[in-house]
Motif scaffolding. Structure first.
Motif, PDB file in Angstrom:
ATOM      1  N   ARG A 367       0.783  -1.161  -0.022  1.00 17.87           N
ATOM      2  CA  ARG A 367      -0.127  -0.171   0.143  1.00 17.87           C
ATOM      3  C   ARG A 367       0.840   1.251   0.046  1.00 17.87           C
ATOM      4  O   ARG A 367       0.431   2.237  -0.839  1.00 17.87           O
ATOM      5  CB  ARG A 367      -1.000  -0.067   1.111  1.00 17.87           C
ATOM      6  CG  ARG A 367      -1.801   1.313   1.333  1.00 17.87           C
ATOM      7  CD  ARG A 367      -2.669   0.917   2.452  1.00 17.87           C
ATOM      8  NE  ARG A 367      -2.149   1.215   3.773  1.00 17.87           N
ATOM      9  CZ  ARG A 367      -1.948   0.404   4.493  1.00 17.87           C
ATOM     10  NH1 ARG A 367      -2.200  -1.041   4.583  1.00 17.87           N
ATOM     11  NH2 ARG A 367      -1.457   0.547   5.600  1.00 17.87           N
ATOM     12  N   LEU A 368       2.045   1.199   1.028  1.00 18.84           N
ATOM     13  CA  LEU A 368       2.667   2.546   0.752  1.00 18.84           C
ATOM     14  C   LEU A 368       3.722   2.605  -0.156  1.00 18.84           C
ATOM     15  O   LEU A 368       4.085   3.740  -0.591  1.00 18.84           O
ATOM     16  CB  LEU A 368       3.499   2.404   2.295  1.00 18.84           C
ATOM     17  CG  LEU A 368       2.456   2.442   3.542  1.00 18.84           C
ATOM     18  CD1 LEU A 368       3.540   2.453   4.830  1.00 18.84           C
ATOM     19  CD2 LEU A 368       1.784   3.762   3.546  1.00 18.84           C
ATOM     20  N   ARG A 369       4.498   1.575  -0.668  1.00 14.95           N
ATOM     21  CA  ARG A 369       5.410   1.391  -1.820  1.00 14.95           C
ATOM     22  C   ARG A 369       5.025   0.730  -2.755  1.00 14.95           C
ATOM     23  O   ARG A 369       6.005  -0.243  -3.056  1.00 14.95           O
ATOM     24  CB  ARG A 369       6.838   1.107  -0.868  1.00 14.95           C
ATOM     25  CG  ARG A 369       7.330   2.142   0.235  1.00 14.95           C
ATOM     26  CD  ARG A 369       7.505   3.561  -0.399  1.00 14.95           C
ATOM     27  NE  ARG A 369       8.716   3.528  -1.685  1.00 14.95           N
ATOM     28  CZ  ARG A 369       9.823   3.237  -1.445  1.00 14.95           C
ATOM     29  NH1 ARG A 369      10.393   3.499  -0.185  1.00 14.95           N
ATOM     30  NH2 ARG A 369      10.635   3.147  -2.461  1.00 14.95           N
ATOM     31  N   PRO A 370       4.147   0.930  -3.717  1.00 12.93           N
ATOM     32  CA  PRO A 370       3.688   0.023  -4.986  1.00 12.93           C
ATOM     33  C   PRO A 370       4.901   0.115  -5.873  1.00 12.93           C
ATOM     34  O   PRO A 370       4.970  -0.750  -6.660  1.00 12.93           O
ATOM     35  CB  PRO A 370       2.627   0.768  -5.216  1.00 12.93           C
ATOM     36  CG  PRO A 370       2.635   2.297  -4.983  1.00 12.93           C
ATOM     37  CD  PRO A 370       3.229   2.224  -3.343  1.00 12.93           C
ATOM     38  N   ASP A 371       5.889   0.871  -5.551  1.00 13.08           N
ATOM     39  CA  ASP A 371       7.205   1.024  -6.399  1.00 13.08           C
ATOM     40  C   ASP A 371       8.035  -0.224  -6.231  1.00 13.08           C
ATOM     41  O   ASP A 371       8.973  -0.306  -7.000  1.00 13.08           O
ATOM     42  CB  ASP A 371       7.809   2.480  -6.472  1.00 13.08           C
ATOM     43  CG  ASP A 371       8.253   2.680  -5.158  1.00 13.08           C
ATOM     44  OD1 ASP A 371       7.208   2.620  -4.089  1.00 13.08           O
ATOM     45  OD2 ASP A 371       9.468   3.059  -4.985  1.00 13.08           O
ATOM     46  N   LEU A 372       7.942  -0.763  -5.113  1.00 13.27           N
ATOM     47  CA  LEU A 372       9.175  -1.707  -4.673  1.00 13.27           C
ATOM     48  C   LEU A 372       8.244  -3.240  -5.139  1.00 13.27           C
ATOM     49  O   LEU A 372       7.308  -3.217  -5.073  1.00 13.27           O
ATOM     50  CB  LEU A 372       9.346  -1.773  -3.522  1.00 13.27           C
ATOM     51  CG  LEU A 372      10.194  -0.410  -2.921  1.00 13.27           C
ATOM     52  CD1 LEU A 372      10.397  -0.407  -1.366  1.00 13.27           C
ATOM     53  CD2 LEU A 372      11.615  -0.463  -3.558  1.00 13.27           C
ATOM     54  N   GLY A 373       9.154  -4.113  -5.370  1.00 17.42           N
ATOM     55  CA  GLY A 373       8.584  -5.497  -5.314  1.00 17.42           C
ATOM     56  C   GLY A 373       8.539  -6.285  -4.200  1.00 17.42           C
ATOM     57  O   GLY A 373       9.553  -6.500  -3.668  1.00 17.42           O
ATOM     58  N   VAL A 374       7.163  -6.524  -3.968  1.00 16.93           N
ATOM     59  CA  VAL A 374       6.970  -7.004  -2.857  1.00 16.93           C
ATOM     60  C   VAL A 374       6.413  -8.466  -3.065  1.00 16.93           C
ATOM     61  O   VAL A 374       5.547  -8.445  -3.982  1.00 16.93           O
ATOM     62  CB  VAL A 374       6.037  -6.278  -1.957  1.00 16.93           C
ATOM     63  CG1 VAL A 374       5.448  -6.982  -0.527  1.00 16.93           C
ATOM     64  CG2 VAL A 374       6.346  -5.072  -1.728  1.00 16.93           C
ATOM     65  N   VAL A 375       6.932  -9.483  -2.550  1.00 14.70           N
ATOM     66  CA  VAL A 375       6.352 -10.928  -3.051  1.00 14.70           C
ATOM     67  C   VAL A 375       6.169 -11.731  -1.662  1.00 14.70           C
ATOM     68  O   VAL A 375       6.141 -11.010  -0.468  1.00 14.70           O
ATOM     69  CB  VAL A 375       7.620 -11.789  -3.660  1.00 14.70           C
ATOM     70  CG1 VAL A 375       8.031 -11.030  -4.822  1.00 14.70           C
ATOM     71  CG2 VAL A 375       8.890 -11.962  -2.563  1.00 14.70           C
ATOM     72  N   ASP A 376       5.390 -12.770  -1.683  1.00 14.35           N
ATOM     73  CA  ASP A 376       4.790 -13.265  -0.696  1.00 14.35           C
ATOM     74  C   ASP A 376       5.611 -14.288   0.045  1.00 14.35           C
ATOM     75  O   ASP A 376       5.268 -14.763   1.142  1.00 14.35           O
ATOM     76  CB  ASP A 376       3.354 -14.038  -1.137  1.00 14.35           C
ATOM     77  CG  ASP A 376       2.338 -12.953  -1.321  1.00 14.35           C
ATOM     78  OD1 ASP A 376       2.091 -11.895  -0.841  1.00 14.35           O
ATOM     79  OD2 ASP A 376       1.625 -13.286  -2.452  1.00 14.35           O
ATOM     80  N   THR A 377       6.567 -15.006  -0.677  1.00 16.57           N
ATOM     81  CA  THR A 377       7.400 -16.083  -0.198  1.00 16.57           C
ATOM     82  C   THR A 377       8.843 -15.885  -0.388  1.00 16.57           C
ATOM     83  O   THR A 377       9.399 -15.086  -1.400  1.00 16.57           O
ATOM     84  CB  THR A 377       6.985 -17.260  -0.665  1.00 16.57           C
ATOM     85  OG1 THR A 377       7.442 -17.365  -1.966  1.00 16.57           O
ATOM     86  CG2 THR A 377       5.513 -17.653  -0.643  1.00 16.57           C
ATOM     87  N   VAL A 378       9.736 -16.483   0.748  1.00 17.37           N
ATOM     88  CA  VAL A 378      11.296 -16.433   0.472  1.00 17.37           C
ATOM     89  C   VAL A 378      11.541 -17.013  -0.919  1.00 17.37           C
ATOM     90  O   VAL A 378      12.368 -16.611  -1.601  1.00 17.37           O
ATOM     91  CB  VAL A 378      11.795 -17.411   1.605  1.00 17.37           C
ATOM     92  CG1 VAL A 378      13.239 -17.609   1.447  1.00 17.37           C
ATOM     93  CG2 VAL A 378      11.465 -16.675   3.058  1.00 17.37           C
ATOM     94  N   GLU A 379      10.793 -18.053  -1.244  1.00 15.56           N
ATOM     95  CA  GLU A 379      11.186 -18.674  -2.682  1.00 15.56           C
ATOM     96  C   GLU A 379      11.178 -17.634  -3.800  1.00 15.56           C
ATOM     97  O   GLU A 379      11.931 -17.745  -4.423  1.00 15.56           O
ATOM     98  CB  GLU A 379      10.190 -19.819  -2.832  1.00 15.56           C
ATOM     99  CG  GLU A 379      10.615 -21.136  -1.867  1.00 15.56           C
ATOM    100  CD  GLU A 379      10.127 -20.777  -0.780  1.00 15.56           C
ATOM    101  OE1 GLU A 379      10.373 -21.620   0.392  1.00 15.56           O
ATOM    102  OE2 GLU A 379       9.009 -20.102  -0.300  1.00 15.56           O
TER     103      GLU A 379
END
Length: 439
Positions: A367-379
């Motif tokens: 929500r705060l940083r949509p410019d960064l790549g956020v993923v759900d798992t370590v893999e």
């Protein structure tokens, strides 16, 4: 007792729910309708272990309610002020707008209960001198007591119901002081019965307790990080150094783990506000050391960036980099002034393909940083990565199997920004292990 809590952010929401769970009747007031609706529905607006259970239990008991209507505080015996005091834009000083607004909103609804004066309890972290000013504003409408909080994110429920001490800052007038003390003793009766130390003092001393404690902790963290810098120049091992000096009971082992530094919504802004207030009082020289504490802390972040650039042999643009952790500490979704997020942002600014994973802060970060790549798992984070950075010491990251993690990366380089991994096991699995202040 009948209690109101003004401000239902992190501090206020936890305090309100815990007080209701202890048996008091509590109304929580906040200006944010969305937050009020979430809390009233039993949905915590932030991640805090154990809070959801306490919140639901308190709501189900009928002793807890939330509202945006401040008039509903009428009839409460004690009113807790638990609003935020963020850092001012363009200044080190604390912004007291929310504290002043809270007191202003309370004034029309303060009245004696059964012949006893209403009691207003300040819990917000404020510059010394604030309580005296607010007490003058309240006048005869209520008695003010300053009761600083000492919550640790990740342990807030425990620290609220079983604190290691209770501090009361009381007015000079003995009658008013006795009324405030007795009222607060009633709120905290179960804790006092268990032997929790209760310390009473004047307003200024109570206000200084919180900022002095945070300044000491920040200084201890920056001290060991300064020693880590020395270790990198000399080839010494800061983890051994910390263990050795930690055996001295005058020093102790807590907060002596070198790493990427501290962050969050308290320590950084509190030490800066403390410096600003010292300057206003003409006592700036007393706290000049805190400028270096802050400086050491901030440069640790760039140091991790430099280590990453070196690991990538200077070829950063387009290189996948896995960042394990976004919150400023584990068991929290708080990304305010987070060293992990700062490092990730700086690497992204250099052109790296940053993938961040965090067990709690992922939705906040999206929500705060949509410019960064956020993923759900370590893999997902480590897939094809040329460097893996551990920057928040979540147990699930600390316990990773280096052999398993190594199957997905492009290059086995791990930068341990918290000095929590076992270098031997990672090196045995073929990784280049880089710690902070470790040979």
């Amino acid at each position: 007792m009948n209690i109101s809590v003004i401000g239902c952010g992190y501090l206020g929401a936890v305090h309100a729910a815990c007080m209701a769970d202890l048996g008091h009747d509590v109304v929580g007031v906040d200006v944010d309708p969305g937050r009020v609706a979430q809390l009233a529905a039993g949905e915590p607006p932030f991640h805090e272990p154990g809070f959801a259970e306490v919140l639901r239990r308190a709501l189900d008991s009928g002793r807890l309610s939330f509202t945006t209507d401040v008039s509903r505080v009428a009839g409460a015996e004690i009113h807790f002020v638990a609003v935020g005091t963020p850092q001012q834009q363009g200044s080190y000083a604390a912004d007291l707008t929310y504290v002043d607004d809270a007191v202003t909103s309370l004034l029309p609804h303060l009245a004696p209960i059964d012949g006893r004066p209403a009691v207003v309890v300040g819990k917000s972290t404020v510059p010394v001198g604030t309580a005296e000013r607010l007490a003058e504003r309240l006048g005869d409408a209520a008695v003010l007591v300053w009761n600083p909080e000492f919550l640790r994110e990740g342990f807030a429920v425990q620290d609220t119901v079983a604190p290691d001490r209770l501090v009361y800052g009381l007015p000079v007038d003995e009658t008013a002081a006795a009324a405030a003390r007795d009222a607060l003793d009633g709120v905290y009766a179960s804790m006092l019965e268990r032997g929790t130390p209760r310390l009473t003092a004047d307003y200024a001393s109570a206000e200084l307790v919180k900022v002095a404690a945070n300044s000491f902790l920040a200084t201890k963290i920056s001290f060991i990080n300064a020693m880590a810098e020395m270790c990198e120049f000399t080839g010494a091992d800061v983890t051994f150094l910390a263990e050795a000096i930690g055996h001295d009971d005058r020093i102790g082992k807590k907060f002596l783990r070198a790493g990427v530094g501290f962050g969050g919504g308290c320590l950084p802004k509190d030490i800066r506000a403390f410096m600003a207030r010292a300057g206003e009082l003409g006592a700036a020289q007393s706290l000049t050391f805190l400028r270096e504490v802050d400086s050491i802390n901030l440069r640790r972040r760039q140091h991790v960036v430099n280590l990453t650039v070196h690991a990538l042999q200077g070829r950063v643009p387009g290189k996948p980099v896995a960042v394990l952790g976004a919150a400023f500490k584990p068991h929290s979704d708080d990304v305010r002034d987070s060293p992990a997020l700062d490092v990730a942002s700086r690497l992204a600014g250099l052109g790296a393909d940053v993938r961040i994973v965090d067990p709690a802060a992922g939705p906040v970060l999206r929500r705060l940083r949509p410019d960064l790549g956020v993923v759900d798992t370590v893999e997902e984070a480590v897939a094809g990565a040329h460097a893996v950075l551990l920057l928040t010491e979540w147990p699930e990251f600390v316990g990773l199997d280096p052999a398993v993690v190594g199957t997905g990366v492009a290059a086995r380089t791990v930068i341990d920004g918290r000095n929590v991994l076992d270098p031997a096991s990672w090196r045995a699995a073929g990784w280049t292990y880089v710690g902070l202040g470790r040979p």
